[in-house]
Design a protein around this motif. Structure first.
Motif, PDB file in Angstrom:
ATOM      1  N   SER A  45       0.835  -1.201   0.000  1.00 22.77           N
ATOM      2  CA  SER A  45       0.000   0.000   0.000  1.00 22.77           C
ATOM      3  C   SER A  45       0.869   1.250   0.000  1.00 22.77           C
ATOM      4  O   SER A  45       0.680   2.172   0.777  1.00 22.77           O
ATOM      5  CB  SER A  45      -0.943  -0.020   1.203  1.00 22.77           C
ATOM      6  OG  SER A  45      -0.203  -0.130   2.394  1.00 22.77           O
ATOM      7  N   ALA A  46       1.838   1.235  -0.882  1.00 20.61           N
ATOM      8  CA  ALA A  46       2.733   2.377  -1.072  1.00 20.61           C
ATOM      9  C   ALA A  46       3.327   2.236  -2.472  1.00 20.61           C
ATOM     10  O   ALA A  46       3.258   1.162  -3.074  1.00 20.61           O
ATOM     11  CB  ALA A  46       3.841   2.380  -0.019  1.00 20.61           C
ATOM     12  N   ALA A  47       3.898   3.300  -2.955  1.00 25.03           N
ATOM     13  CA  ALA A  47       4.541   3.235  -4.268  1.00 25.03           C
ATOM     14  C   ALA A  47       5.756   2.318  -4.187  1.00 25.03           C
ATOM     15  O   ALA A  47       6.514   2.367  -3.222  1.00 25.03           O
ATOM     16  CB  ALA A  47       4.972   4.622  -4.705  1.00 25.03           C
ATOM     17  N   VAL A  48       5.921   1.496  -5.194  1.00 28.71           N
ATOM     18  CA  VAL A  48       7.131   0.674  -5.271  1.00 28.71           C
ATOM     19  C   VAL A  48       8.181   1.553  -5.940  1.00 28.71           C
ATOM     20  O   VAL A  48       8.248   1.653  -7.164  1.00 28.71           O
ATOM     21  CB  VAL A  48       6.877  -0.634  -6.058  1.00 28.71           C
ATOM     22  CG1 VAL A  48       8.166  -1.439  -6.163  1.00 28.71           C
ATOM     23  CG2 VAL A  48       5.783  -1.449  -5.389  1.00 28.71           C
ATOM     24  N   ALA A  49       8.945   2.236  -5.093  1.00 28.70           N
ATOM     25  CA  ALA A  49       9.931   3.202  -5.573  1.00 28.70           C
ATOM     26  C   ALA A  49      11.026   3.360  -4.518  1.00 28.70           C
ATOM     27  O   ALA A  49      10.781   3.119  -3.332  1.00 28.70           O
ATOM     28  CB  ALA A  49       9.256   4.554  -5.819  1.00 28.70           C
ATOM     29  N   SER A 100      10.643   4.469  -0.596  1.00 29.66           N
ATOM     30  CA  SER A 100       9.277   4.177  -0.155  1.00 29.66           C
ATOM     31  C   SER A 100       9.294   3.004   0.819  1.00 29.66           C
ATOM     32  O   SER A 100      10.209   2.186   0.793  1.00 29.66           O
ATOM     33  CB  SER A 100       8.430   3.815  -1.384  1.00 29.66           C
ATOM     34  OG  SER A 100       7.235   3.203  -1.015  1.00 29.66           O
ATOM     35  N   SER A 147       9.894  -0.032  -1.204  1.00 29.10           N
ATOM     36  CA  SER A 147      10.982   0.033  -2.180  1.00 29.10           C
ATOM     37  C   SER A 147      11.223  -1.368  -2.736  1.00 29.10           C
ATOM     38  O   SER A 147      10.860  -2.366  -2.102  1.00 29.10           O
ATOM     39  CB  SER A 147      12.258   0.556  -1.526  1.00 29.10           C
ATOM     40  OG  SER A 147      12.761  -0.413  -0.608  1.00 29.10           O
ATOM     41  N   GLY A 183       3.681  -0.348   3.781  1.00 28.21           N
ATOM     42  CA  GLY A 183       2.975   0.911   3.597  1.00 28.21           C
ATOM     43  C   GLY A 183       1.866   1.050   4.622  1.00 28.21           C
ATOM     44  O   GLY A 183       1.851   0.380   5.646  1.00 28.21           O
ATOM     45  N   VAL A 224      -4.358   4.176   1.897  1.00 36.57           N
ATOM     46  CA  VAL A 224      -4.865   3.683   0.613  1.00 36.57           C
ATOM     47  C   VAL A 224      -6.385   3.574   0.636  1.00 36.57           C
ATOM     48  O   VAL A 224      -7.064   3.979  -0.305  1.00 36.57           O
ATOM     49  CB  VAL A 224      -4.223   2.325   0.275  1.00 36.57           C
ATOM     50  CG1 VAL A 224      -4.862   1.708  -0.960  1.00 36.57           C
ATOM     51  CG2 VAL A 224      -2.736   2.493   0.048  1.00 36.57           C
TER      52      VAL A 224
END
Length: 70
Positions: free
Chosen positions: A25-29, A32, A35, A58, A63
């Motif tokens: 529930s977070a950007a895969v970046a 993050s 990450s 996340g 979300v």
């Protein structure tokens, strides 16, 4: 639905099957909570620690709140 995943894990435990769930529930970046390194490490932890069945990456509440505005 969380209880269903755990029931599946319990039902298959005696057969040598491990059930794990990683809601992201977070950007895969980079930087993050989700990450690419964190995602890989989390899946490895689920594989290695057979008593672990779910790890959230996340913040699910954030979300859910975003989805509710759609």
């Amino acid at each position: 639905m969380k209880w269903r995943r755990h029931r599946l894990a319990e039902a298959l435990a005696g057969r040598g099957v491990h059930v794990g769930h990683v809601p992201i529930s977070a950007a895969v970046a980079p930087g993050s909570p989700a990450s690419p390194e964190a995602v890989a490490e989390t899946h490895w932890r689920l594989h290695a620690a057979r008593g672990l069945h779910e790890v959230v990456l996340g913040d699910l509440a954030t979300v859910k709140a975003a989805i509710s505005t759609l």
